[in-house]
Enzyme design. Structure first.
Site, mmCIF file in Angstrom:
data_model
loop_
_atom_site.group_PDB
_atom_site.id
_atom_site.type_symbol
_atom_site.label_atom_id
_atom_site.label_comp_id
_atom_site.label_asym_id
_atom_site.label_seq_id
_atom_site.Cartn_x
_atom_site.Cartn_y
_atom_site.Cartn_z
ATOM 1 N N ARG A 113 0.819 -1.221 0.000
ATOM 2 C CA ARG A 113 0.000 0.000 0.000
ATOM 3 C C ARG A 113 0.852 1.270 0.000
ATOM 4 O O ARG A 113 0.479 2.288 -0.589
ATOM 5 C CB ARG A 113 -0.924 -0.050 1.222
ATOM 6 C CG ARG A 113 -2.010 0.993 1.209
ATOM 7 C CD ARG A 113 -2.993 0.754 2.338
ATOM 8 N NE ARG A 113 -3.986 1.797 2.418
ATOM 9 C CZ ARG A 113 -4.310 2.433 3.540
ATOM 10 N NH1 ARG A 113 -3.714 2.105 4.681
ATOM 11 N NH2 ARG A 113 -5.217 3.382 3.540
ATOM 12 N N GLU A 133 2.704 14.396 3.887
ATOM 13 C CA GLU A 133 1.682 13.413 3.476
ATOM 14 C C GLU A 133 1.415 12.382 4.557
ATOM 15 O O GLU A 133 0.277 11.992 4.806
ATOM 16 C CB GLU A 133 2.137 12.671 2.203
ATOM 17 C CG GLU A 133 2.147 13.499 0.949
ATOM 18 C CD GLU A 133 2.853 12.799 -0.201
ATOM 19 O OE1 GLU A 133 2.872 11.556 -0.256
ATOM 20 O OE2 GLU A 133 3.405 13.508 -1.065
ATOM 21 N N ASN A 142 -3.392 8.698 5.283
ATOM 22 C CA ASN A 142 -2.141 7.955 5.478
ATOM 23 C C ASN A 142 -1.894 7.552 6.929
ATOM 24 O O ASN A 142 -0.869 6.918 7.224
ATOM 25 C CB ASN A 142 -0.954 8.784 4.965
ATOM 26 C CG ASN A 142 -0.898 8.787 3.449
ATOM 27 O OD1 ASN A 142 -1.526 7.947 2.807
ATOM 28 N ND2 ASN A 142 -0.173 9.728 2.882
ATOM 29 N N HIS A 200 -6.209 -5.777 -2.751
ATOM 30 C CA HIS A 200 -6.945 -5.980 -1.498
ATOM 31 C C HIS A 200 -7.125 -7.457 -1.168
ATOM 32 O O HIS A 200 -7.836 -7.794 -0.227
ATOM 33 C CB HIS A 200 -8.305 -5.263 -1.567
ATOM 34 C CG HIS A 200 -8.178 -3.766 -1.499
ATOM 35 N ND1 HIS A 200 -9.206 -2.897 -1.782
ATOM 36 C CD2 HIS A 200 -7.119 -2.985 -1.171
ATOM 37 C CE1 HIS A 200 -8.791 -1.647 -1.639
ATOM 38 N NE2 HIS A 200 -7.529 -1.667 -1.273
ATOM 39 N N SER A 224 -7.608 -15.823 3.992
ATOM 40 C CA SER A 224 -6.461 -15.879 3.070
ATOM 41 C C SER A 224 -5.830 -14.490 2.901
ATOM 42 O O SER A 224 -5.278 -14.174 1.865
ATOM 43 C CB SER A 224 -6.890 -16.517 1.747
ATOM 44 O OG SER A 224 -6.687 -15.741 0.639
HETATM 45 C C1 HEM Z 1 -9.036 1.804 -5.889
HETATM 46 C C2 HEM Z 1 -8.975 2.626 -4.885
HETATM 47 C C3 HEM Z 1 -8.536 2.220 -3.510
HETATM 48 C C4 HEM Z 1 -9.147 2.570 -2.357
HETATM 49 C C5 HEM Z 1 -10.359 3.469 -2.202
HETATM 50 C C6 HEM Z 1 -8.424 1.934 -1.279
HETATM 51 C C7 HEM Z 1 -8.714 2.070 0.056
HETATM 52 C C8 HEM Z 1 -8.139 1.350 1.072
HETATM 53 C C9 HEM Z 1 -8.493 1.447 2.461
HETATM 54 C C10 HEM Z 1 -9.542 2.376 3.033
HETATM 55 C C11 HEM Z 1 -7.748 0.541 3.139
HETATM 56 C C12 HEM Z 1 -7.827 0.196 4.626
HETATM 57 C C13 HEM Z 1 -7.056 1.112 5.499
HETATM 58 C C14 HEM Z 1 -7.328 0.785 6.948
HETATM 59 O O1 HEM Z 1 -8.453 0.972 7.375
HETATM 60 O O2 HEM Z 1 -6.403 0.340 7.649
HETATM 61 C C15 HEM Z 1 -6.912 -0.117 2.185
HETATM 62 C C16 HEM Z 1 -6.016 -1.113 2.496
HETATM 63 C C17 HEM Z 1 -5.144 -1.652 1.591
HETATM 64 N N1 HEM Z 1 -5.010 -1.283 0.271
HETATM 65 FE FE1 HEM Z 1 -6.235 -0.089 -0.779
HETATM 66 N N2 HEM Z 1 -7.403 1.189 -1.810
HETATM 67 C C18 HEM Z 1 -7.424 1.340 -3.168
HETATM 68 C C19 HEM Z 1 -6.525 0.830 -4.064
HETATM 69 C C20 HEM Z 1 -5.429 0.083 -3.699
HETATM 70 C C21 HEM Z 1 -4.355 -0.264 -4.575
HETATM 71 C C22 HEM Z 1 -4.211 0.225 -6.001
HETATM 72 C C23 HEM Z 1 -3.490 -1.047 -3.860
HETATM 73 C C24 HEM Z 1 -2.216 -1.678 -4.301
HETATM 74 C C25 HEM Z 1 -1.982 -2.111 -5.499
HETATM 75 C C26 HEM Z 1 -4.051 -1.193 -2.538
HETATM 76 C C27 HEM Z 1 -3.519 -1.966 -1.551
HETATM 77 C C28 HEM Z 1 -4.027 -2.043 -0.262
HETATM 78 C C29 HEM Z 1 -3.532 -2.976 0.724
HETATM 79 C C30 HEM Z 1 -2.485 -4.045 0.497
HETATM 80 C C31 HEM Z 1 -4.225 -2.712 1.895
HETATM 81 C C32 HEM Z 1 -4.062 -3.417 3.252
HETATM 82 C C33 HEM Z 1 -3.163 -2.578 4.141
HETATM 83 C C34 HEM Z 1 -2.882 -3.184 5.520
HETATM 84 O O3 HEM Z 1 -2.896 -4.410 5.649
HETATM 85 O O4 HEM Z 1 -2.636 -2.407 6.452
HETATM 86 N N3 HEM Z 1 -5.202 -0.461 -2.475
HETATM 87 N N4 HEM Z 1 -7.166 0.402 0.937
#
Ligand code: HEM
Length: 332
Positions: A68, A94, A100, A197, A254
């Site tokens: 992320r 940021e 963030n 995700h 998973s």
């Molecule tokens: C398409 C629009 C996207 C939105 C609106 C979005 C939003 C979010 C949000 C809200 C979280 C959770 C944060 C939390 O509450 O801790 C999250 C987690 C995550 N996102 Fe996205 N995301 C997007 C795209 C992406 C992309 C493009 C990637 C990578 C290629 C990505 C990878 C991740 C990963 C791996 C997590 C898990 C993080 C953790 O385990 O702490 N996301 N995302």
């Protein structure tokens, strides 16, 4: 005399041909390239992988945050390491902006950087470290390998208010498509990269509106009707209203394995974010979700690598632009 004129004309022609062969952008602009460090720091990629492997072995839950980090870096000011800079007197960076605050893994990047500085001081940029680590944690989570073009340089600027460029979790499909398009990324990149995700967690606060207060009425029935009702009931048992601490696995069971589990969930309206569900609202993204919900992993894996390369190209600084930071959290 004639031969002198002819040779003048010839040299003018040659000069103009040489000019027309120059790239149209500034003379400093360069593309990223594979093996950029092959001469200046031949073991760079091996060192990054070794450190990433050590970290994921003891803390597998850091794979998600480390993937992320690269996404959040690239969508604000391009992939220039701006997400890593600390706030300074008079400037909120940021990393201290709301979207963030749930990022993690900065210490891992610092650790990799310190290792690289020992071997090849001042050579490997923090922006490249983010791109390489993102790839390596996916590999270490049983996902695909892709060759990461490198040569990014680190920027000097990081401003909290620019994180508005990140897509919000409440985004509908129109917003998602236009945010991705503003970074030069396609509808396909959107649906493929959302597949990230498949690993990681989300805090309840990132989707609680869907469970308790979808339209602002906050009545017991004020729920997101597009969320699968059984899944909603399950999420409600875990997440209480206004809960800012609890988190859930985004791909339950998973969440440490990079696979097509995300598409299986979204196809059943079990994606946790509104932005996940939104992928069912456009013919292209819907078709991708549905076809990958049941398909083998190979096509998604290939697509994911391609789209990560596209994302890794967004707004990069190359040539003599920017710098190579000595420490990722501060400019030199
Ligand atoms: C398409 C629009 C996207 C939105 C609106 C979005 C939003 C979010 C949000 C809200 C979280 C959770 C944060 C939390 O509450 O801790 C999250 C987690 C995550 N996102 Fe996205 N995301 C997007 C795209 C992406 C992309 C493009 C990637 C990578 C290629 C990505 C990878 C991740 C990963 C791996 C997590 C898990 C993080 C953790 O385990 O702490 N996301 N995302």
């Amino acid at each position: 005399m004639i031969s002198e004129m002819a040779s003048n004309i010839l040299s003018m022609l040659l000069a103009s041909m040489a000019l027309s062969l120059l790239p149209t952008g500034s003379a400093e602009e360069q593309d990223l390239s594979l093996g950029y460090y092959s001469k200046t720091c031949p073991n760079a990629e091996a060192i990054v992988f070794e450190e990433a492997a050590k970290v994921i072995k003891v803390a597998p839950s850091l794979a998600g945050p480390l993937l992320r980090l690269h996404f959040h870096d690239c969508f604000v000011r391009g992939c220039d390491g701006s997400v890593l800079l600390n706030s300074t007197k008079g400037n909120v960076a940021e990393k201290d902006a709301y979207p963030n605050l749930s990022l993690r893994g900065y210490g891992v990047i610092d650790r990799v950087k310190a290792k690289l500085e020992k071997t090849c001081p001042g050579v490997v940029s923090c922006a490249d470290i983010l791109a390489l680590v993102a790839r390596d944690v996916v590999v270490l989570s049983k996902g695909p390998y892709w060759p990461v073009p490198t040569g990014r340089r680190d920027g000097f600027v990081s401003m909290a208010n620019e994180t508005k460029q990140l897509p919000p979790f409440t985004a509908n499909i129109t917003t998602l498509i236009s945010v991705f398009a503003s970074k030069g990324l396609s509808v396909k990149d959107l649906v493929v990269l959302s597949g990230g995700h498949t690993i990681g967690i989300s805090h309840c606060s990132s989707f609680n509106d869907r469970l308790y207060n979808f339209t602002g009425k906050a009545t017991p029935t004020d729920i997101d009707p597009t969320l699968d009702k059984y899944y909603l009931a399950k999420l409600r048992t875990i997440c209480k209203p206004n809960d800012a601490v609890t988190f859930v696995e985004m791909d339950p069971g998973s969440f440490r394995t990079f696979d097509t589990g995300y598409y299986k969930l979204v196809a059943k309206s079990r994606g946790v974010f509104h932005s996940d569900e939104a992928l069912l609202q456009h013919p292209l993204t819907k078709a991708y979700v549905l076809s990958h919900a049941g398909a083998s992993e190979s096509e998604f894996f290939k697509d994911f690598g391609d789209s990560m390369i596209n994302m890794g190209n967004v707004g990069v600084l190359t040539g003599s632009a920017g710098e190579v930071r000595k420490k990722c959290a501060v400019v030199n």
